[in-house]
Design an enzyme around this catalytic site. Structure first.
Site, PDB file in Angstrom:
ATOM      1  N   SER A 201      45.768  32.097  95.485  1.00 24.89           N
ATOM      2  CA  SER A 201      45.229  32.015  96.848  1.00 24.89           C
ATOM      3  C   SER A 201      46.120  31.231  97.803  1.00 24.89           C
ATOM      4  O   SER A 201      46.201  31.563  98.989  1.00 24.89           O
ATOM      5  CB  SER A 201      43.835  31.385  96.810  1.00 24.89           C
ATOM      6  OG  SER A 201      42.963  32.149  96.013  1.00 24.89           O
ATOM      7  N   HIS A 247      44.038  26.827  99.843  1.00 23.86           N
ATOM      8  CA  HIS A 247      44.049  27.783 100.944  1.00 23.86           C
ATOM      9  C   HIS A 247      44.673  27.172 102.204  1.00 23.86           C
ATOM     10  O   HIS A 247      45.528  27.795 102.846  1.00 23.86           O
ATOM     11  CB  HIS A 247      42.627  28.245 101.243  1.00 23.86           C
ATOM     12  CG  HIS A 247      42.018  29.032 100.130  1.00 23.86           C
ATOM     13  ND1 HIS A 247      40.795  29.681 100.247  1.00 23.86           N
ATOM     14  CD2 HIS A 247      42.444  29.291  98.860  1.00 23.86           C
ATOM     15  CE1 HIS A 247      40.514  30.296  99.110  1.00 23.86           C
ATOM     16  NE2 HIS A 247      41.496  30.066  98.256  1.00 23.86           N
TER      17      HIS A 247
END
Length: 296
Positions: A201, A247
């Protein structure tokens, strides 16, 4: 008023501009005189950059024959026959590791990002703080749940192809790896050292950030990428068990490197581009060293 073929308004209809002479071919390269998008077949080498056949015919005739020099992408990378080769390889590595950890479950604990385990006052035996820095890389390619890898690989395919084509392979790979490391570094800094994290991610969010910068540079409609990014952030902060640190770390790194990649001045392009990547990497190393000192 009608728009001329290959105009910027036409560009906004797809992920990348299409060649003004070959509408079925996407491209990240523009004529240095009229800025119309041109594919490798249409590029004519000029003293500075490339020109389209129309400008060469209407101009002073200073252009050279197509193929006289190697064609370059918008960011200065080499134009290749398969603009998704690295994206395919990255997806293949992720899928291979996914199957490997399911075939041999004990492999998982050696690949995930782990700061330090067990925590104080016990004697630590493993983790990044104990010298296992490789975990910051291996965790980027490790997934355990099918929905996790499926979501990340779909995002990688959607974002990776256009970025690989626009940036070139070396710049694209630098963007992917450094963004992933930036996500790992922020996880290592902020998450409890005994918490294991995994997934691509961080690198994927780096691609999101760079794609937004690229679309801004090409003056394309940014609403689709902004909407997708907002949805991703809502999921990030609204769904428990997701490492928002990875993220956000990847996203910030991707935006910074994206700016360096697509806005670098032509005369110092490679220096600015790879210098930006190196600067982000230095920050990653500094954060990692700081956290290691704290834990040890």
């Amino acid at each position: 008023m009608d728009q001329a073929p290959g105009s910027r308004q036409d560009d906004a209809q797809s992920g990348l501009p299409v060649c003004y002479r070959h509408p079925d071919r996407e491209t990240g390269i523009r004529c240095t005189r009229c800025e119309r998008p041109i594919c490798p077949e249409c590029m004519v080498s000029a003293s500075v950059g490339f020109q389209c056949p129309t400008c060469v015919r209407e101009g002073s005739g200073t252009g050279h024959a197509p193929g006289a020099s190697q064609p370059r992408t918008l960011a200065g990378g080499v134009v290749t026959a398969d603009p998704r080769l690295l994206t395919k390889i990255l997806i293949g590595i992720n899928v291979a590791v996914f199957f490997a950890v399911h075939v041999r479950s004990s492999l998982l604990e050696n690949l995930v990002l782990l700061g330090q385990w067990p925590p104080a006052p016990f004697n630590p035996t493993e983790g990044v703080a104990e010298g296992e820095w490789y975990r910051m890389v291996t965790s980027m390619f490790t997934h355990r749940e099918i929905w996790h890898i499926a979501f990340n690989m779909l995002s990688l395919w959607w974002l990776g192809g256009p970025l690989e084509q626009a940036l070139g392979r070396a710049r694209y790979l630098s963007l992917y790896m450094v963004s992933g490391l930036a996500g790992s570094a922020l996880v290592y800094l902020l998450v409890s050292p005994g918490t294991a994290t995994l997934g691509a991610s961080g690198a994927i969010f780096g691609l999101f950030g760079a794609m937004a910068v690229l679309m801004r540079r090409l003056r394309q409609d940014m609403r689709p990428i902004i909407a997708m990014l907002v949805i991703q952030l809502i999921i990030t902060f609204g769904w428990s068990g997701i490492s928002w640190q990875a993220h956000i770390g990847g996203l910030i790194a991707g935006v910074v490197m994206g700016v360096g990649m697509v806005y670098a001045p032509r005369e110092r392009r490679a220096l600015v581009q790879f210098g930006t990547c190196a600067l982000v990497l230095v920050v990653v190393l500094a954060v990692t060293l700081l956290r290691t000192v704290q834990l040890t």
